[in-house]
Scaffold this active site. Structure first.
Site, PDB file in Angstrom:
ATOM      1  N   LYS A 187       0.841  -1.206   0.000  1.00 42.47           N
ATOM      2  CA  LYS A 187       0.000   0.000   0.000  1.00 42.47           C
ATOM      3  C   LYS A 187       0.872   1.251   0.000  1.00 42.47           C
ATOM      4  O   LYS A 187       1.568   1.514   0.976  1.00 42.47           O
ATOM      5  CB  LYS A 187      -0.925   0.058   1.218  1.00 42.47           C
ATOM      6  CG  LYS A 187      -1.914   1.218   1.123  1.00 42.47           C
ATOM      7  CD  LYS A 187      -2.573   1.573   2.433  1.00 42.47           C
ATOM      8  CE  LYS A 187      -1.765   2.544   3.253  1.00 42.47           C
ATOM      9  NZ  LYS A 187      -1.713   3.928   2.730  1.00 42.47           N
ATOM     10  N   GLY A 244       4.081   3.245  13.775  1.00 41.39           N
ATOM     11  CA  GLY A 244       4.922   2.072  14.027  1.00 41.39           C
ATOM     12  C   GLY A 244       4.579   1.417  15.358  1.00 41.39           C
ATOM     13  O   GLY A 244       4.492   0.188  15.458  1.00 41.39           O
ATOM     14  N   GLU A 261      10.540   0.881  10.016  1.00 39.88           N
ATOM     15  CA  GLU A 261      11.526   1.917   9.688  1.00 39.88           C
ATOM     16  C   GLU A 261      10.857   3.234  10.023  1.00 39.88           C
ATOM     17  O   GLU A 261      10.008   3.709   9.275  1.00 39.88           O
ATOM     18  CB  GLU A 261      11.830   1.807   8.181  1.00 39.88           C
ATOM     19  CG  GLU A 261      13.213   2.156   7.792  1.00 39.88           C
ATOM     20  CD  GLU A 261      14.231   1.222   8.407  1.00 39.88           C
ATOM     21  OE1 GLU A 261      14.811   1.642   9.428  1.00 39.88           O
ATOM     22  OE2 GLU A 261      14.456   0.125   7.895  1.00 39.88           O
ATOM     23  N   CYS A 295      13.505  10.593   6.868  1.00 39.35           N
ATOM     24  CA  CYS A 295      13.516  10.141   8.262  1.00 39.35           C
ATOM     25  C   CYS A 295      14.915  10.234   8.862  1.00 39.35           C
ATOM     26  O   CYS A 295      15.064  10.450  10.060  1.00 39.35           O
ATOM     27  CB  CYS A 295      12.972   8.721   8.376  1.00 39.35           C
ATOM     28  SG  CYS A 295      13.715   7.607   7.180  1.00 39.35           S
ATOM     29  N   GLU A 392      10.459  15.253  15.609  1.00 36.81           N
ATOM     30  CA  GLU A 392      10.748  15.198  14.182  1.00 36.81           C
ATOM     31  C   GLU A 392       9.824  16.167  13.458  1.00 36.81           C
ATOM     32  O   GLU A 392       8.606  16.085  13.576  1.00 36.81           O
ATOM     33  CB  GLU A 392      10.525  13.775  13.667  1.00 36.81           C
ATOM     34  CG  GLU A 392      10.989  13.600  12.249  1.00 36.81           C
ATOM     35  CD  GLU A 392      10.784  12.179  11.733  1.00 36.81           C
ATOM     36  OE1 GLU A 392       9.766  11.557  12.109  1.00 36.81           O
ATOM     37  OE2 GLU A 392      11.625  11.708  10.955  1.00 36.81           O
TER      38      GLU A 392
END
Lengths: 483, 287
Positions: A187, A244, A261, A295, A392
């Protein structure tokens, strides 16, 4: 009277979009064919112009089920029975087709994602082809990967990828999965599905057996239906740490193998003996590459205190030469922010930086009238407690901090729940190795930054996720027995 | 007149010391016939947290020792175990009611297992790391490193299972907090005496006795624990709950075994591999 300083202007050098044929609407790619889904649809737009590119199907749980069934059937009847040497040939075919059609993919990627054509053309697509080529060669050599003499595939892999490197992440996921003998349901992100759908045509061109690769589009709910599907043996996810964690919870108590990840907040550490010209390029590439939608971006600059003024001056001068604008212009360095939602998030965190007392400086860029844009920005006067130094941002925003000693640099660099990447700039070899040893990060770039290669394992420590992609470590993630 | 035996007080092992549980609680360990063996310390949440603090404190020193030295220290554990072979055999016989021969088989296998992992301390990097053939002028190495503090629910096999989960974790430079088998805790306490008497620095191995169902959730949700080994969890519901709790800081989880593990069989690299990270270092090549 001094002569007025003259600079040459760049004439626009637009890449033609004629090479790409974008359909007005797309279905789902299941069992080797495009089919209508049962759900509604959503629009994929070009973030640089807000132009609607295509209508995309939102896959429902029953569509996901069909895709998983197709993948299971392909696994059992064809793919698991095929010798590795034959699987390899399909992967080599895909590698070659991706190279042949790379300009088409690069243009489509820049249109759908907003990234500059020079990046999609010179970084993403070459890596995509290379990724398939590299893993193709593993397909008939699995016994030599150091995972035991006869490693076995897991079965059906459910893969969910992000919007920052849509086709590259597809290659990172699909190439090792197929090489190891698994079949795939993938996806793509809802804002960047087009290159994955074009990849479906590549699978057809390569005569890949139906069901070996299935592509389903949709948003979070579709992804959730995929990773929680009971007949999925392996979950691979690249994306936010929050999602995640949700995936880690959702697979608890199952036999699903998982690799994640996730996010990062990398320190890019510059010592006073660093080659400063290269370091400035590395800092700029580290955070402004791909609009900072990376990332492993070097989003926390740690500068040794005695060279702080010099570095800041050079950095601002270099940032002032960055060209922001049309992603299809070959002169463009900084493209569009991927979505209105992401732009809002970047603005929000930057405003928090202001409110918490950090000092903002943005490169002087003309911002286009339509689309989503954010100029390359640095914050100085940042401390470790500032939210812009901890969270982040996933945008072209760099926080600058200082340090005096190597141990202080290590302490500050490691002061984060993340551990994906780090950078070190110094001419002293023993210091590089000592820093590399002490940094808690899965990738350490010394005197370089943001380099990727299919032979090279990539992945994080701590809350940046688990597992590695790339190299023989990336194969282990798709084989039984190996962790 | 018969001599009155000096009985042992069984305590926890945290940071190289032998404290009682701060909760003041104990529980009875019994032999195979249900007869009283000893009062065991029943570790609390606070004890578990203290053990994590001790393990974290020990991590820096242990993980940066030379691999050769770590191998020697682990080998030394086997040496000290060998000296206490009879005691372990007695412990196993008392706990499990097995024959002397069977107990000896398991004790010998446990000692040999420690020797096996001692040898891995300076080899796993070569086997699990590699130099990467990247397409460009770069020096590029992937090296395994320890994950950090590992919490372990030890399997019920009283000694062999216990050392089979501790040894791989510390061979790679991790430090551990181990919940010993609730049913067979006595050999674990003897093992903690071995740890104290060998060269293992305090805090590298911490052993708690008590209820795994009670203590493990605190370790699974602890933000300073990096990995969780569910080797000894045989309750599927508890295993799933511990995995859910582990997601909070994305701990590495070694899942509960799906079938009974034959601890006598030669292990694979899986337990070493599960508790490491791979770090890839890039540097340009040029002059």
């Amino acid at each position: 009277m001094a002569a007025k300083k003259k600079t040459f202007e760049y004439a626009p050098a637009l890449e033609s979009r004629a090479i790409v044929d974008i359909k007005s609407s797309y279905g789902l790619f299941i069992n080797g064919e495009f089919v209508d889904g049962k759900g509604g649809s959503f629009k994929s737009i070009s973030p640089s112009s807000e132009e609607v590119l295509a209508e995309i199907t939102e896959a429902t749980a029953s569509d996901v089920d069909l895709a998983v069934k197709a993948a299971r059937k392909a696994y059992e009847t064809v793919w698991s029975k095929l010798p590795g040497s034959e699987r390899a040939k399909y992967l080599y075919r895909i590698a070659r087709i991706m190279a042949e059609r790379s300009r088409e993919f690069a243009v489509l990627e820049s249109l759908d994602n907003g990234k500059p054509i020079k990046e999609s053309r010179d970084v993403d697509l070459p890596l995509v082809s290379q990724w398939f080529f590299y893993y193709a060669g593993w397909a008939d050599k699995l016994g030599y990967a150091g995972l035991g003499p006869d490693p076995k595939a897991l079965g059906v892999a459910g893969q969910v990828i992000p919007w920052n490197f849509p086709i590259m992440m597809l290659a990172w996921k699909i190439a090792p999965a197929l090489a190891a003998g698994n079949t795939v349901v993938l996806k793509p992100a809802e804002t960047t599905p087009l290159t994955a759908l074009l990849f479906a045509e590549v699978c057809q061109q390569a005569d890949l057996p139906p069901g070996v690769v299935n592509i389903i589009t949709g948003a979070g709910a579709t992804g959730e239906a995929l990773v929680t599907h009971p007949d999925v043996d392996k979950v691979a996810f690249t994306g936010s740490t929050a999602v995640g964690k949700a995936i880690a919870r959702s697979v608890a108590g199952t036999n699903k193998k998982v690799t994640l990840e996730l996010g990062g907040k990398a320190a890019n550490i510059v010592f006073d003996d660093a080659p400063l010209d290269q370091a400035i390029e590395g800092i700029v590439g580290g955070i402004f590459f791909n609009q900072g939608h990376v990332c492993c971006a070097g989003s926390r600059l740690l500068v040794q205190e005695n060279i702080y003024d010099d570095v800041l001056e050079r950095l601002k001068r270099r940032m002032s030469t960055l060209r922001l604008g049309d992603p299809l212009d070959k002169n463009t360095d900084i493209g569009a922010i991927n979505s209105a939602e992401q732009l809002a998030r970047i603005k929000e965190l930057s405003d928090i930086g202001d409110a918490e007392g950090a000092e903002r400086w943005s490169a002087p860029c003309e911002i286009p009238d339509s689309g989503f844009w954010f100029p390359p920005t640095i914050f100085t006067g940042v401390t470790q407690a500032h939210r812009i130094a901890r969270e982040e941002i996933f945008g072209p925003v760099l926080s600058v901090l200082t340090f005096r000693t190597p141990s202080e640099a290590v302490e500050k660099a490691n002061n984060t729940p993340y551990g994906l990447s780090a950078g070190v700039w110094t001419e002293k070899g023993s210091r590089i190795l000592s820093m590399a040893n002490q940094l808690r990060a899965g990738v350490v770039w010394a005197n370089t930054f943001n380099k990727f290669d299919p032979s090279s394992p990539f992945g994080g420590y701590k809350e940046s996720g688990y597992g590695r992609e790339g190299g023989k470590h990336g194969l282990a993630a798709y084989l039984k027995g190996a962790v | 007149m018969a001599r009155v035996e000096v009985r042992k007080t069984h305590k926890l092992y945290i940071g190289g010391a032998f404290p009682r549980s701060e909760s003041g609680r104990t529980y009875e360990a019994v032999d195979s016939k249900g007869e009283f063996l000893a009062n065991m310390a029943k570790a609390s949440r606070k004890d578990a947290r203290d053990a994590v603090v001790a393990a974290r404190k020990a991590f820096g020193g242990w993980s940066t020792r030379t691999p050769y030295n770590r191998g020697q220290v682990i080998y030394r554990i086997a040496e000290v175990m060998e000296g206490r072979r009879e005691q372990f055999i007695d412990d196993l016989r008392a706990s499990e009611g097995v024959t002397e021969k069977k107990a000896a088989t398991y004790v010998d296998a446990a000692i040999d297992r420690v020797v096996w992992y001692a040898g891995w301390a300076d080899k796993y990097v070569q086997v699990l790391g590699n130099a990467n053939a990247v397409s460009g002028p770069f020096f590029n190495l992937s090296t395994p490193e320890p994950t950090g503090v590992v919490a372990v629910v030890a399997p019920a096999g009283p000694l062999l299972g216990l050392v089979s989960v501790i040894a791989p974790a510390i061979a790679t430079g991790n430090t551990v907090v181990v919940i010993a088998s609730e049913k067979y805790p006595v050999p674990a306490v003897t093992l903690s005496e071995v740890m104290a008497a060998s060269d293992v620095p305090g805090g590298v191995v911490n052993i708690l006795t008590g209820s795994a169902a009670e203590i493990a959730p605190w370790l699974a949700s602890h933000m300073d624990v990096n990995a969780l080994d569910l080797a000894g969890v045989d309750d599927a519901k508890l295993a799933a709950e511990l995995e859910v709790a582990s997601a909070e800081n994305l701990k590495r989880v070694l899942r509960a075994p799906a079938a009974e593990v034959d601890w006598l069989a030669e292990p694979s690299l899986a337990r070493l591999e599960a508790l490491i990270e791979t770090k890839t270092v890039w540097h340009p090549i040029g002059v």
